[in-house]
Write a protein that holds these residues in place. Structure first.
Motif, PDB file in Angstrom:
ATOM      1  N   LYS A  62      21.482 115.420  70.868  1.00 58.83           N
ATOM      2  CA  LYS A  62      21.155 114.513  69.770  1.00 58.83           C
ATOM      3  C   LYS A  62      20.621 115.250  68.547  1.00 58.83           C
ATOM      4  CE  LYS A  62      20.319 110.822  72.968  1.00 58.83           C
ATOM      5  NZ  LYS A  62      19.402 110.430  73.964  1.00 58.83           N
ATOM      6  N   SER A  63      20.666 116.559  68.557  1.00 56.36           N
ATOM      7  CA  SER A  63      20.089 117.311  67.449  1.00 56.36           C
ATOM      8  C   SER A  63      20.829 117.073  66.134  1.00 56.36           C
ATOM      9  CB  SER A  63      20.036 118.801  67.767  1.00 56.36           C
ATOM     10  OG  SER A  63      21.326 119.303  68.018  1.00 56.36           O
ATOM     11  N   ALA A  64      22.158 116.925  66.182  1.00 55.57           N
ATOM     12  CA  ALA A  64      22.910 116.666  64.956  1.00 55.57           C
ATOM     13  C   ALA A  64      22.548 115.295  64.387  1.00 55.57           C
ATOM     14  CB  ALA A  64      24.407 116.750  65.224  1.00 55.57           C
ATOM     15  N   ARG A  65      22.418 114.295  65.266  1.00 53.93           N
ATOM     16  CA  ARG A  65      22.031 112.953  64.818  1.00 53.93           C
ATOM     17  C   ARG A  65      20.631 112.992  64.213  1.00 53.93           C
ATOM     18  NH1 ARG A  65      19.669 109.047  69.059  1.00 53.93           N
ATOM     19  NH2 ARG A  65      18.045 110.594  68.745  1.00 53.93           N
ATOM     20  N   ASP A  66      19.712 113.668  64.882  1.00 50.59           N
ATOM     21  CA  ASP A  66      18.339 113.737  64.402  1.00 50.59           C
ATOM     22  C   ASP A  66      18.259 114.420  63.037  1.00 50.59           C
ATOM     23  OD1 ASP A  66      17.734 112.545  66.792  1.00 50.59           O
ATOM     24  OD2 ASP A  66      16.669 114.271  67.638  1.00 50.59           O
ATOM     25  N   GLU A  67      19.029 115.476  62.842  1.00 54.35           N
ATOM     26  CA  GLU A  67      19.034 116.177  61.558  1.00 54.35           C
ATOM     27  C   GLU A  67      19.571 115.267  60.451  1.00 54.35           C
ATOM     28  OE1 GLU A  67      18.228 118.803  58.745  1.00 54.35           O
ATOM     29  OE2 GLU A  67      17.635 118.990  60.833  1.00 54.35           O
ATOM     30  N   ARG A  68      20.589 114.497  60.774  1.00 52.75           N
ATOM     31  CA  ARG A  68      21.157 113.560  59.794  1.00 52.75           C
ATOM     32  C   ARG A  68      20.140 112.480  59.417  1.00 52.75           C
ATOM     33  NH1 ARG A  68      23.888 112.771  55.641  1.00 52.75           N
ATOM     34  NH2 ARG A  68      25.384 111.097  55.612  1.00 52.75           N
ATOM     35  N   VAL A  69      19.398 111.973  60.405  1.00 54.82           N
ATOM     36  CA  VAL A  69      18.358 110.979  60.138  1.00 54.82           C
ATOM     37  C   VAL A  69      17.309 111.581  59.203  1.00 54.82           C
ATOM     38  CG1 VAL A  69      16.471 109.642  61.154  1.00 54.82           C
ATOM     39  CG2 VAL A  69      18.707 109.661  62.268  1.00 54.82           C
ATOM     40  N   ARG A  70      16.892 112.822  59.469  1.00 54.48           N
ATOM     41  CA  ARG A  70      15.894 113.483  58.619  1.00 54.48           C
ATOM     42  C   ARG A  70      16.400 113.643  57.192  1.00 54.48           C
ATOM     43  NH1 ARG A  70      15.887 117.158  62.802  1.00 54.48           N
ATOM     44  NH2 ARG A  70      14.389 116.602  64.378  1.00 54.48           N
TER      45      ARG A  70
END
Length: 57
Positions: free
Chosen positions: A17-25
């Protein structure tokens, strides 16, 4: 799969989920929490947890 694994327990790892989390940030601006919740299907607390991890792995 049943024929191959029978009654064995099969482990399927959760997706990264790191790519999703980075996009949210990147998208978070402090005023668009509802938009991010809908877009990513996340709870309010999850969005705040993610944006609170700025700069952390």
């Amino acid at each position: 799969m049943r024929a191959r694994f029978g009654g064995d327990d099969v482990y399927v790892p959760a997706p990264d989920k790191s790519a999703r989390d980075e996009r949210v940030r990147e998208m978070f601006n402090g005023r668009n929490i509802k938009e991010l919740m809908q877009l990513f299907g996340l709870a309010r607390s999850t969005v705040y947890r993610i944006v609170g991890q700025r700069g952390r792995p």
